[in-house]
Design a protein around this motif. Structure first.
Motif, PDB file in Angstrom:
ATOM      1  N   PHE A 247       0.820  -1.213   0.000  1.00  0.00           N
ATOM      2  CA  PHE A 247       0.000   0.000   0.000  1.00  0.00           C
ATOM      3  C   PHE A 247       0.855   1.264   0.000  1.00  0.00           C
ATOM      4  N   GLU A 248       2.128   1.122   0.351  1.00  0.00           N
ATOM      5  CA  GLU A 248       3.035   2.272   0.371  1.00  0.00           C
ATOM      6  C   GLU A 248       3.843   2.395  -0.917  1.00  0.00           C
ATOM      7  N   GLN A 249       3.594   1.504  -1.863  1.00  0.00           N
ATOM      8  CA  GLN A 249       4.297   1.573  -3.139  1.00  0.00           C
ATOM      9  C   GLN A 249       3.654   2.626  -4.044  1.00  0.00           C
ATOM     10  N   PRO A 250       4.445   3.228  -4.940  1.00  0.00           N
ATOM     11  CA  PRO A 250       3.838   4.161  -5.902  1.00  0.00           C
ATOM     12  C   PRO A 250       2.881   3.416  -6.825  1.00  0.00           C
ATOM     13  N   SER A 251       1.798   4.067  -7.188  1.00  0.00           N
ATOM     14  CA  SER A 251       0.875   3.501  -8.173  1.00  0.00           C
ATOM     15  C   SER A 251       1.183   4.109  -9.534  1.00  0.00           C
ATOM     16  N   GLY A 252       0.420   3.713 -10.528  1.00  0.00           N
ATOM     17  CA  GLY A 252       0.596   4.288 -11.858  1.00  0.00           C
ATOM     18  C   GLY A 252      -0.050   5.642 -12.027  1.00  0.00           C
ATOM     19  N   CYS A 253      -0.734   6.138 -10.995  1.00  0.00           N
ATOM     20  CA  CYS A 253      -1.351   7.464 -11.025  1.00  0.00           C
ATOM     21  C   CYS A 253      -0.362   8.481 -10.452  1.00  0.00           C
ATOM     22  N   THR A 254      -0.076   9.523 -11.198  1.00  0.00           N
ATOM     23  CA  THR A 254       0.898  10.527 -10.773  1.00  0.00           C
ATOM     24  C   THR A 254       0.562  11.086  -9.397  1.00  0.00           C
ATOM     25  N   GLY A 255       1.519  10.989  -8.467  1.00  0.00           N
ATOM     26  CA  GLY A 255       1.352  11.555  -7.133  1.00  0.00           C
ATOM     27  C   GLY A 255       0.615  10.683  -6.145  1.00  0.00           C
ATOM     28  N   TRP A 256       0.172   9.505  -6.565  1.00  0.00           N
ATOM     29  CA  TRP A 256      -0.594   8.625  -5.678  1.00  0.00           C
ATOM     30  C   TRP A 256       0.173   7.358  -5.347  1.00  0.00           C
ATOM     31  N   LEU A 257       0.122   6.975  -4.068  1.00  0.00           N
ATOM     32  CA  LEU A 257       0.555   5.649  -3.658  1.00  0.00           C
ATOM     33  C   LEU A 257      -0.583   4.669  -3.928  1.00  0.00           C
ATOM     34  N   VAL A 258      -0.292   3.390  -3.767  1.00  0.00           N
ATOM     35  CA  VAL A 258      -1.339   2.381  -3.945  1.00  0.00           C
ATOM     36  C   VAL A 258      -2.505   2.638  -3.000  1.00  0.00           C
ATOM     37  N   ARG A 259      -2.219   3.046  -1.753  1.00  0.00           N
ATOM     38  CA  ARG A 259      -3.311   3.304  -0.800  1.00  0.00           C
ATOM     39  C   ARG A 259      -4.217   4.428  -1.298  1.00  0.00           C
TER      40      ARG A 259
END
Length: 217
Positions: free
Chosen positions: A23-35
């Protein structure tokens, strides 16, 4: 409507199986973590529930493809995006986010299965059939599933049918088909700006490369 259910079920299942550390990993959405992305999915599920109980009498103004608007590429500075980050942090523990997504997400899934695909609903000032609305959300679920696994290569990806349908929708929005040498996943990632094309890919895209990325909202 079946593809909506399969895409949504696969995305929720992927979230449910994530260990807390992911949940603390970066997601593919700019500026968003997985959480943050998962918190956004909770809001999406709420939007589905609200829309399915907002009937409309007027003629449809959009369909599954024209529902999507082209917007400026996200920078992570949008106030609503920042609000999602604060909401996600308020959950404190990943299990609480998982519980809320399962709770609201399951309800949205059931509501979609029970809905009349020919009925008309209203959302964001537009009118469309339930079938078109749920078809549009196949793109939403598929892209966000790709966002979820952007830095998590061991997590299962979206269903092949959802990838294929989303690619077809994106090509209709773009007004041109991607070369068949592009996988459905690569076409979606490059087409929406989630990754930059290589020099070889840009050459193969030709004039279409000049119109990309397409940021959808």
């Amino acid at each position: 409507m079946d593809l909506f259910s399969r895409s949504w079920t696969a995305l929720r299942a992927a979230v449910a199986e994530l260990p807390d550390k992911d949940f603390e990993q970066p997601s593919g959405c700019t500026g968003w973590l997985v959480r943050d992305l998962v918190c956004h999915l909770v809001i999406d599920a709420q939007d589905v529930l609200i829309t399915l109980v907002t009937p409309a009498e007027a003629e449809p103004t959009v369909n599954a493809v024209t529902y999507w608007n082209l917007v400026e590429a996200p920078t992570g500075d949008d106030p609503l995006d920042a609000l999602v980050v604060r909401l996600a942090a308020a959950y404190e523990e990943p299990r609480l986010l998982k519980f809320h997504l399962d709770d609201v997400g399951s309800a949205a899934g059931r509501a979609a299965e029970l809905a009349d695909p020919t009925a008309r609903v209203s959302t964001q000032g537009q009118v469309l059939t339930v079938g078109d609305y749920l078809s549009a959300y196949v793109m939403e679920w598929t892209l966000h599933h790709l966002d979820l696994i952007a830095r998590l290569p061991d997590v299962a990806g979206p269903p092949a049918e959802g990838l294929s349908r989303s690619r077809a929708m994106l090509e209709e929005i773009a007004g041109s088909a991607f070369s068949r040498s592009f996988s459905d996943e690569d076409a979606l990632l490059i087409g929406t700006g989630r990754r930059a094309p290589t020099a070889a890919e840009s050459a193969e895209l030709g004039w279409l490369a000049e119109t990309l990325p397409l940021s959808l909202g």
